[in-house]
Design an enzyme around this catalytic site. Sequence first.
Site, PDB file in Angstrom:
ATOM      1  N   THR A   1       0.794  -1.218   0.000  1.00 25.61           N
ATOM      2  CA  THR A   1       0.000   0.000   0.000  1.00 25.61           C
ATOM      3  C   THR A   1       0.829   1.272   0.000  1.00 25.61           C
ATOM      4  O   THR A   1       0.351   2.307  -0.431  1.00 25.61           O
ATOM      5  CB  THR A   1      -0.876  -0.001   1.260  1.00 25.61           C
TER       6      THR A   1
ATOM      7  N   LEU B   1      -2.249  11.575   1.642  1.00 22.24           N
ATOM      8  CA  LEU B   1      -0.904  11.683   2.222  1.00 22.24           C
ATOM      9  C   LEU B   1       0.178  11.586   1.160  1.00 22.24           C
ATOM     10  O   LEU B   1       1.240  12.181   1.287  1.00 22.24           O
ATOM     11  CB  LEU B   1      -0.718  10.590   3.280  1.00 22.24           C
ATOM     12  N   ASN B   2      -0.099  10.788   0.128  1.00 26.00           N
ATOM     13  CA  ASN B   2       0.839  10.669  -0.992  1.00 26.00           C
ATOM     14  C   ASN B   2       0.012  10.368  -2.241  1.00 26.00           C
ATOM     15  O   ASN B   2      -0.469   9.240  -2.412  1.00 26.00           O
ATOM     16  CB  ASN B   2       1.850   9.551  -0.710  1.00 26.00           C
TER      17      ASN B   2
ATOM     18  N   GLY C   1      -7.912   2.986   0.098  1.00 22.43           N
ATOM     19  CA  GLY C   1      -7.584   1.675  -0.455  1.00 22.43           C
ATOM     20  C   GLY C   1      -8.792   0.804  -0.715  1.00 22.43           C
ATOM     21  O   GLY C   1      -8.764  -0.080  -1.572  1.00 22.43           O
ATOM     22  N   GLU C   2      -9.869   1.056   0.009  1.00 22.00           N
ATOM     23  CA  GLU C   2     -11.081   0.271  -0.209  1.00 22.00           C
ATOM     24  C   GLU C   2     -12.131   1.076  -0.960  1.00 22.00           C
ATOM     25  O   GLU C   2     -12.906   0.526  -1.737  1.00 22.00           O
ATOM     26  CB  GLU C   2     -11.606  -0.238   1.135  1.00 22.00           C
TER      27      GLU C   2
END
Lengths: 732, 316
Positions: A470, A617-618, A691-692
């Site tokens: 991730t 965040l990125n 991510g989800e």
Amino acid sequence: MKFDTPATTNPIDQLKVVGQPLDRVDGPLKTSGTAPYAYERHDVVANQAYGYVVGAAIAKGRITGMALDAARAAPGVITIVTAETAGKLDKGKRNAATLFGGPEVEHYHQAVALVVAESFEQARAAAQLVQVDYAKAEGAYDLAAAKQAGVEPSEGSPDQKVGDFEAAFAAAPVQFDRTYTTPDQSHAMMEPHASIAAWEGDKVTVWTSNQMVDWATTDLAQTLGLPKEQVRIVSPYIGGGFGGKLFLRADTLLAALGARAAKRPVKVALTRPMMANNTTHRPATIQRIRFGAGRDGKLTAIAHESWSGNLPGGEPEDAIQQSRLLYAGANRLTGNRLATLDLPEGNAMRAPGETPGLMALEIAMDEMAEQLGLDPIEFRVRNDTQVDPANPDRPFSQRQLIECLRQGAERFGWDKRATKPGSRREGRWLVGIGVAAGFRNSMSMPSGARVRLDAAGVVTVETDMTDIGTGSYTIIAQTAAEMMGVGMDKVVVRLGDSSFPVSAGSGGQWGANSSTAGVYAACVKLREAVAQKLGFNSADTAFADGQVRAGNRSAPLGQAAGEGGLVAEDTIEYGDLAKQYQQSTFAGHFVEVAVDAATGEVRVRRMLAVCAAGRILNPKSARSQVIGAMTMGVGGALMEELAVDKRHGFFVNHDLATYEVPVHADIPHQEVVFLEEADATSSPMKAKGVGELGLCGVGAAVANAIHNATGLRVREYPITLDKLLDRLPDAA
Amino acid sequence: MKPFTYERARSPAEAAAAAARTPGAKFIAGGTNLLDLMKLQIETPGHLIDVNGLALDKIEATAEGGLRIGALVRNTDLAADERVRRDYGVLSRALLAGASGQLRNKATTGGNLLQRTRCPYFYDTNQPCNKRQPGSGCAAIGGYSRQLAVIGSSEACIATHPGDMSIAMRALDAVVETVKPDGTARAIPIAEFHRLPGDTPQIETALEQGEFITAVVLPKPAGGTHIYRKVRDRASYAYALVSVAAIVQRDGTARVAIGGVAHKPWRVEAAEAEIPRGAKAAAAAIMAGARPTHDNAFKVTLVERTLGAVLAEARS
């Protein structure tokens, strides 16, 4: 650090490092094949032997006899462990079935023996010589048949009634009532479950691949009957998990048991054909959705009921949770029913609950819009809510669903969508576009970290947080760099070791926000320690460019560390902001598909996700997360299904040749947009998770695009061509 | 994997003789299928005869105007051969529709003909399978059979032949050349090479014990439009639900072989007279006697619709 009031301005807001699209710090290791994954850790301990798992050949019943002599006599065999010889074993609290079966067999391919040999090939060959006799028992393997016996589960969302659904539904001028099904799915991550275990006296160390180091430590200790202090789990690199590695699984337990029996280190990997039935999967669902609406397109009644099955002790697939929060409507009914099935254990897979829930709900919304004669986006906008519909005093901390949909529509060319389904044809292709709302709650979990500063000004972060592909290494390094005012080259991140502070771990898309918030908390303490050491007033001390400044005084950061270094440790914990505010993430998912008019083959042409998910965040690693999730959404929409043999009770297509996931050729173009957002109620990082979210809603967007292309509704996933074929227009 | 002994063959005849002499011997070329099956102990040869060193990797013109393809020509090379692409386009396209680039680099012409079924029950050694363990029964019948055969199947087996190359070769009327353990050569028409399962599904080809494939011969080019249409659940790297290999002439006549539906490349020459009358009539004749399962009944429709698309493409 207790986080119980919304964040104000803090050093993260500088966004000099955090929020930048930096390359992964672990990228070179991974692209050069030198990141040490569990099964390849030949260096950590000498004299490793190989274990090979024998899986049960039946789904339910008893072992009546085991003939081990031939296997014991096979070349290279050191020992064979069975439940009978393993000693007393407890069960981890997060496991439904035991991880080592016998004499009872609870599911197909449940581990029933471990053969340990000098080489992998010898262990595998000997495993084939293990003869197991079974007395088969009747089992339940068919969700549709078992559904009626389903009960309200003790876990998952309890039934919720708001207003009077039945009356409102009965009175609604426009009614909708449809049932959808989603199949069992497999995580199918690249790296199988793998572990190496070594004992030193009565202490065991396991190098493994696990998303939740503390859960694995706790559950292995419990299963083996050891104090937790005697178990160490090390899991620094993970080749994908998707929820399949949230829990202690057979590889870890059997490596520990094998090593104890062989009196030397033992490594165990599950083979690909065992993964579908030996480990966990996303359970199938049957979902009934009912809507009542006025002719103005406002929903007045919403019901979402879902049925799933599991082994005794297993939990339901909580497919109804998003339906409590996504749309307004005064009268609501939601609930899960859980049936007993004797298939392998169902459990979390990426965005559990919302993934199948939205696969159903967001087709239903498309159908209802059509029934009302409304544009699907307009229908969703009309039913937006800025508060928890069941508790109107409880607002969303942030909710930009309308913006996601509007901006997505603009970017994707929604205005060019054919309003009449099945009317856009390009040669052999029927072309359509579809939309779905994406929704996933944002959970903040306690997370700890330790930061060390040395005399050279290098900051080392230690936390048992994991990086499952991730980008955790990178965003944690960014957080520490921002907080301590150093470059990325002055930060070292060490993850995935149970000797480090307990983190949130990787699951539920909580990892990024929670684990960096834990690092933030530890860095706040370290900043205080630095200021104190230097005799600076900590309130006005600034950290930048490797220097510490207060007033007109300044010193290199490393100076504060001195010879002995400075260490700080803290854990982020949360007050009740999540109760005051509903914290969720939102997306607009857009998909264009082409359907072969003759064969019904569906090919995705382009996809867009517009995400509103707090501070990113990125952006680079976040985008990777979202496009990966979108790919998984296409798999779920079009091809992924663990096929159940309802006679014998197992998933038949248990390898990657027969359980198909998308390949590159299936995914031609993906675009991801993140809306500007910072959620002060989520954590000092003001981040949430993506991510989800990237998966939630994608399946329905594909399904809705297929409907727009062909005029055909398919309500049973996956949407394979056989479900379209008979209803397509006559071939040329 | 069961321990095995290994030798390198020095000539095709020696390879055949060695295979006849050694019980449980298998030839290995690319190993793309055999090695997987050995790891799963579905194949358990006690002896491997490595034929990779034999000089059978050439594609040569025949006196009859066709091509002789050495048994060890790799799929990638065969698909890329200029003569194959020009005169036997259906073969090149079929090869490129199969497997992945990495596998095609290893897989050989002879080995590909011997590719075994992908029936999931064949692959699970806990399950009965008459092909894997003759007489044990067939778990696929009554089980999950979406990918499996709809025609030519038997009470003993409903497995499919998984190939792409072989489907094109069937349409091309290729001939398989072999050498037997006694050194004699023979030529087997592709139509007779693969067998229907009957009550001996473990016997998949006409090859005798030890008989070794040396080449595949293509007759002189048939002209026409060459199409290979493979229908599958994902865009690449998947076995065919149905595939159609077709060579369509300007006058509307055609040769058609179907993949994904039977235990062998499925071609009914007598049905080809129906092709000028359209896909519906032709497919009905080609698939006459089909006995699909509940899971795979769609394949019968899919053959008709895919054939229709192929014939339309040829006309355009």
